[in-house]
Enzyme design. Sequence first.
Site, PDB file in Angstrom:
ATOM      1  N   GLY A   1       1.829 -51.768  42.295  1.00  0.00           N
ATOM      2  CA  GLY A   1       2.781 -51.161  43.116  1.00  0.00           C
ATOM      3  C   GLY A   1       4.210 -51.323  42.641  1.00  0.00           C
ATOM      4  O   GLY A   1       5.166 -51.173  43.254  1.00  0.00           O
TER       5      GLY A   1
ATOM      6  N   SER B   1      -0.087 -50.500  38.411  1.00  0.00           N
ATOM      7  CA  SER B   1       0.784 -49.401  38.096  1.00  0.00           C
ATOM      8  C   SER B   1       0.290 -48.331  36.945  1.00  0.00           C
ATOM      9  O   SER B   1       1.086 -48.045  35.905  1.00  0.00           O
ATOM     10  CB  SER B   1       1.864 -49.861  37.334  1.00  0.00           C
ATOM     11  OG  SER B   1       2.462 -50.788  38.506  1.00  0.00           O
TER      12      SER B   1
ATOM     13  N   GLU C   1      -4.220 -57.638  47.778  1.00  0.00           N
ATOM     14  CA  GLU C   1      -3.450 -57.561  49.029  1.00  0.00           C
ATOM     15  C   GLU C   1      -4.332 -58.134  49.952  1.00  0.00           C
ATOM     16  O   GLU C   1      -3.757 -58.800  51.126  1.00  0.00           O
ATOM     17  CB  GLU C   1      -3.141 -55.989  49.354  1.00  0.00           C
ATOM     18  CG  GLU C   1      -2.024 -55.487  48.591  1.00  0.00           C
ATOM     19  CD  GLU C   1      -2.215 -54.052  48.177  1.00  0.00           C
ATOM     20  OE1 GLU C   1      -2.856 -53.156  48.686  1.00  0.00           O
ATOM     21  OE2 GLU C   1      -1.477 -53.622  46.968  1.00  0.00           O
TER      22      GLU C   1
ATOM     23  N   GLU D   1      -6.563 -56.828  38.096  1.00  0.00           N
ATOM     24  CA  GLU D   1      -5.313 -56.540  38.514  1.00  0.00           C
ATOM     25  C   GLU D   1      -4.032 -57.502  38.727  1.00  0.00           C
ATOM     26  O   GLU D   1      -4.182 -58.202  39.740  1.00  0.00           O
ATOM     27  CB  GLU D   1      -5.579 -55.865  40.044  1.00  0.00           C
ATOM     28  CG  GLU D   1      -6.527 -54.619  40.002  1.00  0.00           C
ATOM     29  CD  GLU D   1      -6.208 -53.657  40.976  1.00  0.00           C
ATOM     30  OE1 GLU D   1      -6.016 -52.551  40.998  1.00  0.00           O
ATOM     31  OE2 GLU D   1      -6.237 -54.170  42.399  1.00  0.00           O
TER      32      GLU D   1
ATOM     33  N   LYS E   1      -5.769 -47.616  49.554  1.00  0.00           N
ATOM     34  CA  LYS E   1      -4.940 -48.614  50.479  1.00  0.00           C
ATOM     35  C   LYS E   1      -4.780 -47.944  51.942  1.00  0.00           C
ATOM     36  O   LYS E   1      -5.542 -47.165  52.488  1.00  0.00           O
ATOM     37  CB  LYS E   1      -3.639 -48.906  49.998  1.00  0.00           C
ATOM     38  CG  LYS E   1      -3.685 -49.485  48.456  1.00  0.00           C
ATOM     39  CD  LYS E   1      -2.690 -50.092  47.926  1.00  0.00           C
ATOM     40  CE  LYS E   1      -2.903 -50.312  46.535  1.00  0.00           C
ATOM     41  NZ  LYS E   1      -1.933 -51.270  45.875  1.00  0.00           N
TER      42      LYS E   1
ATOM     43  N   HIS F   1      -9.323 -57.820  46.596  1.00  0.00           N
ATOM     44  CA  HIS F   1      -8.074 -57.063  46.245  1.00  0.00           C
ATOM     45  C   HIS F   1      -6.785 -58.012  46.502  1.00  0.00           C
ATOM     46  O   HIS F   1      -7.006 -58.834  47.379  1.00  0.00           O
ATOM     47  CB  HIS F   1      -7.687 -55.754  46.997  1.00  0.00           C
ATOM     48  CG  HIS F   1      -6.640 -54.894  46.451  1.00  0.00           C
ATOM     49  ND1 HIS F   1      -5.491 -55.154  46.835  1.00  0.00           N
ATOM     50  CD2 HIS F   1      -6.797 -53.953  45.484  1.00  0.00           C
ATOM     51  CE1 HIS F   1      -4.739 -54.421  45.993  1.00  0.00           C
ATOM     52  NE2 HIS F   1      -5.245 -53.620  45.254  1.00  0.00           N
TER      53      HIS F   1
ATOM     54  N   ASN G   1      -7.851 -46.466  44.653  1.00  0.00           N
ATOM     55  CA  ASN G   1      -7.795 -47.270  45.918  1.00  0.00           C
ATOM     56  C   ASN G   1      -6.410 -46.789  46.857  1.00  0.00           C
ATOM     57  O   ASN G   1      -5.368 -47.020  46.525  1.00  0.00           O
ATOM     58  CB  ASN G   1      -7.544 -48.625  45.612  1.00  0.00           C
ATOM     59  CG  ASN G   1      -7.214 -49.498  46.698  1.00  0.00           C
ATOM     60  OD1 ASN G   1      -7.263 -49.115  47.899  1.00  0.00           O
ATOM     61  ND2 ASN G   1      -6.719 -50.924  46.404  1.00  0.00           N
TER      62      ASN G   1
HETATM   63  P1  13P Z   1      -0.827 -49.386  41.923  1.00  0.00           P
HETATM   64  O1  13P Z   1      -1.498 -48.435  40.911  1.00  0.00           O
HETATM   65  O2  13P Z   1       0.128 -48.566  43.062  1.00  0.00           O
HETATM   66  O3  13P Z   1       0.066 -50.480  41.102  1.00  0.00           O
HETATM   67  O4  13P Z   1      -2.017 -50.208  42.684  1.00  0.00           O
HETATM   68  C1  13P Z   1      -3.029 -50.788  42.091  1.00  0.00           C
HETATM   69  C2  13P Z   1      -4.170 -51.332  42.924  1.00  0.00           C
HETATM   70  O5  13P Z   1      -3.865 -52.215  43.766  1.00  0.00           O
HETATM   71  C3  13P Z   1      -5.386 -50.670  42.848  1.00  0.00           C
HETATM   72  O6  13P Z   1      -6.198 -51.404  43.476  1.00  0.00           O
END
Ligand code: 13P
Length: 261
Positions: free
Chosen positions: A180, A218, A104, A174, A11, A102, A9
Amino acid sequence: MKKIWLYGNWKMNMIPSEAEEYCKKLLDALKKEPGAYSKENLEICLFPPFISLPAVLASISKAGMVRAGVQDGYFEDSGAFTGEVSLKMAASAGASAALAGHSERRHIFGEENEIVAKKLHKALQIGLTGVLCFGETLAQREAGETMAVVDEQLRSAFEGLDGTEGKGLILAYEPVWAIGTGKNATPSDAQEVCAHARRLAARKFGEGDYIPVLYGGSVKESNARELLSQKDIDGALVGGASLKADSFLAIYEAFRKGFEA
Ligand code: 13P
């Protein structure tokens, strides 16, 4: 060796020229050791921002091994929805998968379970792979509410789907606090939630169609082996470490080499 789903992803990162360069690197790496990468043991899907989807699709079209999807999409097909891109449009542009829910989208853009369900259902109805993302916040985990939160997110997303619509579904656990932050869930905590999600999915859709369960938060080369070795973790949904082709592929490599060792 079990099959691994390696989903990236991106983003809100990567303009088209960067996406093109990335795909070239990824495909070169896959070609370098053809025996190591086959459809039977690895499925890669990239989730670029909409603006870079055509560049990704054009770059990967010949490879066959890499798919591309969208990070979000609206459930209505067309109309007066300023700023939105519909899942139908994404599919007609060549996307073959879509994330739904997701963290976010849920936490920054206020998407509730009801909207997530509509997006997931639409994706599945039009033949996209629908990747349902779910997970608890740190406060919910500390309050011992993880399973209740996850149950509600999954139950509400499954509601209204019939038993045949599990085909095309992927679940991605997740935990919000792991995204992140560099702080991944422990392999046993991730395994526990993923096993639970698998049981709920089997209860709803039966055992017929295999519904992969991914872990995200992560994931990187150094923790990939242990996370991906868990019985109920079929793959990783990767954010930060997916932004470079070599660190992305290194996640699979860590698992593969660990298995062979
Ligand atoms: P990170 O791998 O940066 O923690 O993000 C995970 C994520 O949100 C994948 O959709």
